[in-house]
Scaffold this active site. Structure first.
Site, mmCIF file in Angstrom:
data_model
loop_
_atom_site.group_PDB
_atom_site.id
_atom_site.type_symbol
_atom_site.label_atom_id
_atom_site.label_comp_id
_atom_site.label_asym_id
_atom_site.label_seq_id
_atom_site.Cartn_x
_atom_site.Cartn_y
_atom_site.Cartn_z
ATOM 1 N N ASP A 1 29.788 29.158 26.268
ATOM 2 C CA ASP A 1 30.205 30.220 25.344
ATOM 3 C C ASP A 1 30.388 29.708 23.916
ATOM 4 O O ASP A 1 30.576 30.494 22.983
ATOM 5 C CB ASP A 1 31.502 30.861 25.848
ATOM 6 C CG ASP A 1 31.286 31.575 27.180
ATOM 7 O OD1 ASP A 1 30.152 32.020 27.447
ATOM 8 O OD2 ASP A 1 32.237 31.670 27.971
ATOM 9 N N GLN B 1 30.326 32.477 37.531
ATOM 10 C CA GLN B 1 30.629 33.830 38.020
ATOM 11 C C GLN B 1 30.005 34.068 39.388
ATOM 12 O O GLN B 1 30.638 34.619 40.288
ATOM 13 C CB GLN B 1 30.123 34.870 37.018
ATOM 14 C CG GLN B 1 30.902 34.841 35.705
ATOM 15 C CD GLN B 1 30.373 35.801 34.666
ATOM 16 O OE1 GLN B 1 29.340 36.438 34.870
ATOM 17 N NE2 GLN B 1 31.066 35.903 33.549
ATOM 18 N N ARG C 1 40.865 35.788 36.757
ATOM 19 C CA ARG C 1 41.024 35.270 38.120
ATOM 20 C C ARG C 1 42.440 35.464 38.632
ATOM 21 O O ARG C 1 42.660 35.756 39.811
ATOM 22 C CB ARG C 1 40.625 33.794 38.174
ATOM 23 C CG ARG C 1 39.097 33.612 38.091
ATOM 24 C CD ARG C 1 38.751 32.205 37.664
ATOM 25 N NE ARG C 1 37.325 31.909 37.768
ATOM 26 C CZ ARG C 1 36.392 32.270 36.862
ATOM 27 N NH1 ARG C 1 36.742 32.991 35.804
ATOM 28 N NH2 ARG C 1 35.132 31.930 37.033
ATOM 29 N N SER D 1 25.943 29.168 37.432
ATOM 30 C CA SER D 1 26.805 30.274 36.999
ATOM 31 C C SER D 1 28.121 30.237 37.753
ATOM 32 O O SER D 1 28.157 30.376 38.981
ATOM 33 C CB SER D 1 26.112 31.613 37.244
ATOM 34 O OG SER D 1 27.064 32.664 37.172
ATOM 35 N N SER E 1 38.962 33.488 31.282
ATOM 36 C CA SER E 1 38.464 33.244 32.651
ATOM 37 C C SER E 1 39.621 33.130 33.633
ATOM 38 O O SER E 1 39.573 33.670 34.746
ATOM 39 C CB SER E 1 37.656 31.943 32.695
ATOM 40 O OG SER E 1 36.422 32.102 32.048
HETATM 41 C C1 S3P Z 1 32.604 32.791 33.033
HETATM 42 C C2 S3P Z 1 31.451 32.096 33.285
HETATM 43 C C3 S3P Z 1 30.342 32.004 32.335
HETATM 44 C C4 S3P Z 1 30.783 32.348 30.923
HETATM 45 C C5 S3P Z 1 31.608 33.599 30.893
HETATM 46 C C6 S3P Z 1 32.857 33.454 31.738
HETATM 47 C C7 S3P Z 1 33.631 32.860 34.080
HETATM 48 O O1 S3P Z 1 29.339 32.921 32.714
HETATM 49 O O2 S3P Z 1 29.692 32.475 30.069
HETATM 50 O O3 S3P Z 1 31.999 33.899 29.552
HETATM 51 O O4 S3P Z 1 34.776 33.272 33.804
HETATM 52 O O5 S3P Z 1 33.322 32.487 35.227
HETATM 53 P P1 S3P Z 1 28.207 32.541 33.829
HETATM 54 O O6 S3P Z 1 28.878 32.243 35.090
HETATM 55 O O7 S3P Z 1 27.345 33.771 33.929
HETATM 56 O O8 S3P Z 1 27.482 31.380 33.246
#
Ligand code: S3P
Length: 442
Positions: free
Chosen positions: A323, A177, A35, A175, A31
């Protein structure tokens, strides 16, 4: 559309092991790595990223920013120098940008592209990513003023950047993301952008935006970002990925006589839900040498074997362990008593339907687990699982779940589509082999 073809390779067998002893480190956090490259791309000047977690997913991110006109020097396997083009400097490549399997890339990049006024971009992905929901980002970005078209809520997604307006947006699902996509678009808006979260999710975007000089204000349930004139990261050090450490933590916990140290792991409290859950189950995992790596809480972990007892995991904990929930299921299958997971319907929208994949996978190995609408119920048996065959379904977390199950089984586990592990952790099976060899010598 490129497509991962799960199960085209011969299955990989993971044999049981008696215990795990040694010291390991895992690659940089996925993650944070995504970023770092994305923010560096729209930053000013050079950003040096060290401890970069190289994987299929993060390679997709490097490729995507290059397509958008950003120079990325690969100084070493885990060290990059990104030459930022500034907030508004991303150029349409004239063909679709392939996000591969990476949901984080597709969603965060959508937010940045929405702010490239007057330019049109298209995002595609592999078969798995193309089946995942994109309306959740398209809708708020449209409300901010971008023109976003999806294929019935899925990739391919066309984004036409525009002069954006700041919005206040209440996320319908927790979420990180989607939150991140809106915050990144908010850098380009004409006023404050606020995201209200139903539950706290990982905050790497907020931390990195602050480090890059953006004005971010946080409260218990919301995050606001001010429009930015420029970002500058300078240098980012990426901590080890706690999600990649997790398979080893669970294996060492379940195997009698284990004593494993995992060094330099990110311990952001919004990522360590599995550690809290395992702690409640009686695990003996201790963090030491606590420090900060690249602005993120981090440390070393000492894991000893422990007998586990069952626990219930509710909705509040889901985003903090999202995860790692497949690994929770395995730990619960080997614990005393019946465990449950609730409020995790989001698992059905991951790289595969992870509720079905976990239930089918573990059941085939002898676990007593059944699916519910939004989670699972597991009757634990504090003994080794029988073993058998697991199909990763092209999902990296399921491939690694199968590997841990093999280590703690009686008969070993054959993993179909084991190569999927490279989506987040290309050296996973090599690390497992070297730890197995070191442990048998110890
Ligand atoms: C992530 C957020 C999570 C996670 C993904 C990585 C991220 O997803 O499951 O493996 O890097 O922001 P969601 O935001 O869809 O929950």
């Amino acid at each position: 559309m490129s497509g991962r073809l799960p199960g085209t390779e011969a299955p990989l067998r993971v044999e049981p092991v008696s215990h795990l002893v040694g010291h390991i480190a895992v690659p940089g956090d996925k993650s944070v790595s995504h970023r770092a490259v994305l923010l560096a791309a729209i930053g000013e000047g050079e950003t040096r990223i060290s401890g970069f977690g190289r994987s299929d997913d993060t390679e997709s991110t490097i490729r995507a920013v290059r397509e958008l006109g950003v120079r990325v020097d690969e100084v070493d396997v885990d060290e990059l120098v990104v030459h930022g083009v500034g907030l508004r400097g991303l150029e349409p490549p004239g063909r679709p940008i392939d996000c591969g399997n990476a949901g984080t890339l597709a969603r965060l990049l959508a937010g940045m592209l929405a702010g490239q006024a007057g330019r049109r971009f298209e995002l595609t992905g592999d078969a798995s990513l193309s089946a995942r929901p994109m309306r959740r980002v398209a809708e708020p970005l449209r409300r901010m003023g971008a023109r976003v078209e999806t294929e019935d809520g899925h990739l391919p997604m066309a984004i036409e950047g525009a002069a954006l307006r700041g919005i206040e947006y209440e996320l319908p699902v927790a979420s990180a993301q989607v939150k991140s996509a809106i915050l990144l678009a908010g850098l380009y808006a004409d006023g404050v952008t606020t995201v209200v979260e139903p539950l706290p999710t990982r905050d790497h975007t907020e931390l990195m935006l602050q480090a890059a000089g953006a004005r971010v204000v946080r409260s218990a349930r919301s995050v606001s970002v001010q429009p930015a004139e420029r970002l500058r990261l300078g240098a980012v050090e990426v901590p080890g990925d706690v999600s990649s450490a997790a398979p080893f933590l669970v294996a060492a916990t379940l195997l009698a006589g284990s004593e494993l140290h995992v060094h330099g792991v990110g311990l952001n409290p919004r990522r360590t839900g599995l550690l809290d859950i395992l702690d409640r189950m009686g695990a003996r995992i201790t963090a030491y040498n606590r420090r900060r790596i690249g602005g993120e809480p981090a440390g070393d972990l000492d894991v000893r074997h422990a007998e586990l007892v069952s626990t219930d995991v509710g909705p509040d904990e889901v985003p903090l362990a999202v995860d790692e929930l497949p690994l929770f299921a395995l730990a619960a299958a080997c614990a005393h008593g019946t465990s449950t997971l609730r409020g995790a319907a989001e698992l059905r929208a991951k790289e595969t339907d992870r509720i079905e994949a976990v239930v089918d996978g573990l059941r085939a190995l002898g676990a007593h687990i059944r699916a519910t609408r939004d989670g699972f119920r597991i009757r634990g048996v504090p003994a080794r699982l029988r073993g058998g065959t697991v199909d990763s379904r092209g999902d990296h977390r399921i491939a690694m779940l199968g590997a841990v199950a093999g280590l703690v089984s009686r008969e070993g586990v054959a993993i179909r589509g084991a190569d999927a592990a490279s989506v987040s952790f290309p050296g996973f099976f090599e690390l497992l082999d070297s730890l197995r060899a070191a442990s048998s010598a110890a």
